[in-house]
Design a protein around this motif. Sequence first.
Motif, mmCIF file in Angstrom:
data_model
loop_
_atom_site.group_PDB
_atom_site.id
_atom_site.type_symbol
_atom_site.label_atom_id
_atom_site.label_comp_id
_atom_site.label_asym_id
_atom_site.label_seq_id
_atom_site.Cartn_x
_atom_site.Cartn_y
_atom_site.Cartn_z
ATOM 1 N N PRO A 225 0.906 -1.107 0.210
ATOM 2 C CA PRO A 225 -0.109 -0.074 0.126
ATOM 3 C C PRO A 225 0.844 1.198 -0.118
ATOM 4 C CG PRO A 225 -0.802 -1.613 1.720
ATOM 5 C CD PRO A 225 0.407 -2.014 1.117
ATOM 6 N N PHE A 226 0.273 2.327 -0.578
ATOM 7 C CA PHE A 226 1.136 3.585 -0.817
ATOM 8 C C PHE A 226 1.824 4.124 0.435
ATOM 9 C CE2 PHE A 226 1.230 8.356 -1.017
ATOM 10 C CZ PHE A 226 2.161 8.390 -2.032
ATOM 11 N N LEU B 16 8.576 2.998 4.343
ATOM 12 C CA LEU B 16 9.802 2.319 4.086
ATOM 13 C C LEU B 16 10.731 3.038 3.163
ATOM 14 C CD1 LEU B 16 8.268 -1.180 3.543
ATOM 15 C CD2 LEU B 16 9.983 -0.377 5.319
ATOM 16 N N ILE B 17 10.510 3.793 1.967
ATOM 17 C CA ILE B 17 11.227 4.142 1.025
ATOM 18 C C ILE B 17 11.961 5.687 1.732
ATOM 19 C CG2 ILE B 17 11.655 5.542 -1.031
ATOM 20 C CD1 ILE B 17 11.383 2.649 -1.330
ATOM 21 N N ASN C 285 10.337 6.576 -9.514
ATOM 22 C CA ASN C 285 9.936 5.572 -8.612
ATOM 23 C C ASN C 285 8.805 5.807 -7.617
ATOM 24 O OD1 ASN C 285 11.877 4.282 -9.940
ATOM 25 N ND2 ASN C 285 12.933 3.595 -8.034
ATOM 26 N N PRO C 286 8.444 7.159 -6.959
ATOM 27 C CA PRO C 286 7.618 7.653 -6.219
ATOM 28 C C PRO C 286 6.252 7.677 -7.164
ATOM 29 C CG PRO C 286 9.485 8.870 -5.359
ATOM 30 C CD PRO C 286 10.091 7.972 -6.915
ATOM 31 N N GLN D 10 -2.787 8.005 -6.446
ATOM 32 C CA GLN D 10 -3.067 8.581 -5.118
ATOM 33 C C GLN D 10 -3.304 10.071 -5.545
ATOM 34 O OE1 GLN D 10 -2.709 5.611 -3.117
ATOM 35 N NE2 GLN D 10 -2.832 7.529 -2.012
ATOM 36 N N SER D 11 -3.665 10.983 -4.896
ATOM 37 C CA SER D 11 -4.125 12.483 -5.139
ATOM 38 C C SER D 11 -2.439 13.161 -5.834
ATOM 39 C CB SER D 11 -4.578 13.019 -4.181
ATOM 40 O OG SER D 11 -3.676 13.469 -2.919
ATOM 41 N N ARG D 12 -2.829 14.243 -6.427
ATOM 42 C CA ARG D 12 -1.948 14.913 -6.948
ATOM 43 C C ARG D 12 -0.698 15.406 -5.813
ATOM 44 N NH1 ARG D 12 -0.842 19.655 -5.604
ATOM 45 N NH2 ARG D 12 0.368 21.044 -6.522
ATOM 46 N N GLU D 13 -1.543 16.102 -4.592
ATOM 47 C CA GLU D 13 -1.049 16.600 -3.524
ATOM 48 C C GLU D 13 0.015 15.374 -2.857
ATOM 49 O OE1 GLU D 13 0.447 19.247 -0.484
ATOM 50 O OE2 GLU D 13 -0.865 19.249 -2.338
ATOM 51 N N GLU D 14 -0.547 14.193 -2.408
ATOM 52 C CA GLU D 14 0.175 13.036 -1.935
ATOM 53 C C GLU D 14 1.471 12.858 -2.855
ATOM 54 O OE1 GLU D 14 -2.831 10.117 0.176
ATOM 55 O OE2 GLU D 14 -3.304 10.668 -1.897
ATOM 56 N N ASN D 15 1.048 12.738 -4.284
ATOM 57 C CA ASN D 15 2.562 12.441 -4.986
ATOM 58 C C ASN D 15 3.417 13.455 -4.989
ATOM 59 O OD1 ASN D 15 2.099 9.978 -6.619
ATOM 60 N ND2 ASN D 15 0.061 10.808 -7.148
#
Length: 282
Positions: free
Chosen positions: A116-117, A123-124, A153-154, A164-169
Amino acid sequence: MTKKLILIEGLPGSGKSTIAKMVSEILTEQGKRVQLIQEGNLDHPADYDGVAFYSAEEFRALVDAHKAYKHILESKATAYQDGFLIPYRKMKEEFGVDFPDYVVQEIFNKDIYELPFEQNVKLITEKWRSFTESVISADDDSITIFECCFIQNPLTIGMVKTNQSREENVQYVLELERIVQPLNPLLIYIHQEDLAHTFNKAIHERPKEWSAGFVQYYTNQGWGLAKGYHGVEGTVKVLQARKELETEIYQLLKMDKHWLDNSEYNRAACQEELEKILKISL
């Protein structure tokens, strides 16, 4: 302040591997100590490739389900916080047929880039913090070059896979920027204008398994699935959306950054431009 990290980014087929090697060669010729880490490196110091994460309970269940491979699993897994990291690709390389494909495939389902995101981000980012701290503590003058793990990668998991949303990315990448800030990083972003041409060129240059897997990955989940995209044409549309988001992120980044236009590839021209960039930045 001395540069400790160079980041090479761009869309698939834009020439990241070639440009990363050219940067390494230029710096080496200048007498600088360089460590080039390219995509697919199983010992990546700031990212994971071919590594799964299991909670302690999940790991015990895995071992119990595959008692014939208990020694391999327990000897190669690394305890990490409340669970275990399993470098299954390196294990497969080491043990071959003694570590069967069906076990590898089961472990792959919990690859760090299949989680999951939120768990992936945790972890990353922790891995990047560990890398940054190790570079600072080493206190030497070497420069590390990373290909594609900083933005690509993200967004691959955050946009392409899980939508995911633009903000989360955006915040995922900006957090990585905050983490590496002490290394005074340089970002070289490779721009390709004609995405359809670039992707079709990559399809013809790479194995059919690569293109088939890529198209499936980009259209059968996340952004592509939500938009109802299919095939090569749909994949190019996802790449276009990714390009727009990467461009926005590039503009938000505060690190030393340079936009390298590689739309009409010319090695001599690229080398000349890279030498200018490195002269300005290092």
